[in-house]
Design a protein around this motif. Sequence first.
Motif: not given
Length: 355
Positions: A90-92, A95-97, A99-104, A117-122
């Motif tokens: 759940s926390y993984w 956190v991934s989401q 960072y993905f939003n920040d990267y986007t 980066r894609s969500l999968e890459q993050v």
Amino acid sequence: MGRLLDGQKEHKGIGQYYIVTPEEYLLTDSLEDVNGIHYTMANIEEMLYQGCRQNIQKFAASNHNQAVYTFSIFVDSSNGMYLLYLNNHSYWQQVSQHYFNDYTKSYKETGNELYNRSLEQVQIQMKFAAGAFPFRLDDLGDEIDTALDAYRQLNEQINDHEEYMNNPPTELTPDKRQQLQQLDTDSITIIDAILMNYDGMYAVAIRALERLQTDLKQLDQTDDFIAYVCSSNGEGGEILTWTTLARKSNSIDRIYLAKPEEEKYDIEIEQVRSQQAIRRVEDQLNYWIGEIKNNAYNLEESILYHCNKSDYLAYTEILNLGKDVLPILEKALQFEDDRLVIEVYEMLLEDLRYG
């Protein structure tokens, strides 16, 4: 580190002890008539083991014990530190989401491909990024805190070159032994010298983890759950962790299940090994030395860097060439002027001659 953990390099300090008093520190191979608070590899391991058990029990009883996919013992031997990291699915994902939003957002604002980066890459990036885990446990008990504080103080003296040269360990003469007997035993700390080796704290953590397998079953483990010892960035970081430390405590199948990219890297490395194996010994030596230099100096993309491997992999490939490479190494050493390569040649000669 790899040489030590794999038994290629002899551990220093076996059968020796540091004795620390308020005024000085001494080195001896005999504790006859010496009494004090004695920290050994075995009792530090026991302290760490008990601290881990208590934390696992607490976490297992919490609401966070759901789909737990990792447990790790973080080691920082330079600063005398152990930490525990856990995470769940759940926390993984959260956190991934994040960072993905920040990267986007950053990619839209800057156009910098670093953020594309894609969500999968993050998700792959963040799965074992312990620094971003919400579950960082540092309370391992007062007893081990006291022991590690003593370790840190001695480690600073040993590893501070200027301090060591100005204040090397005192020889434990018969007169010094008598003086020690006059001191309060609580003011004398004894530490096994082998614990002060670069890999001492890692060896303790690996053994403690071996003993924790039953305790870890209290966790709601995912199918790809993995428990391992990990290294601080200053001591090898992710590369040391996944090329050496995690493989000390897990089967290769478990490694590949938890971190599939490791299988891809290993396959690429095996292909390079096969290509090199049919070449002359001298050519193989030059190739792997070149990889060590490329990796160290960032001269060009190194297969070691690309596959998240340490220089130790190249080093072992040269060792595997056997005695046939000895005369080539001896000749090459005579004409080499690169300090890094000279050191590697000297280590190889030592290991091949006496290993």
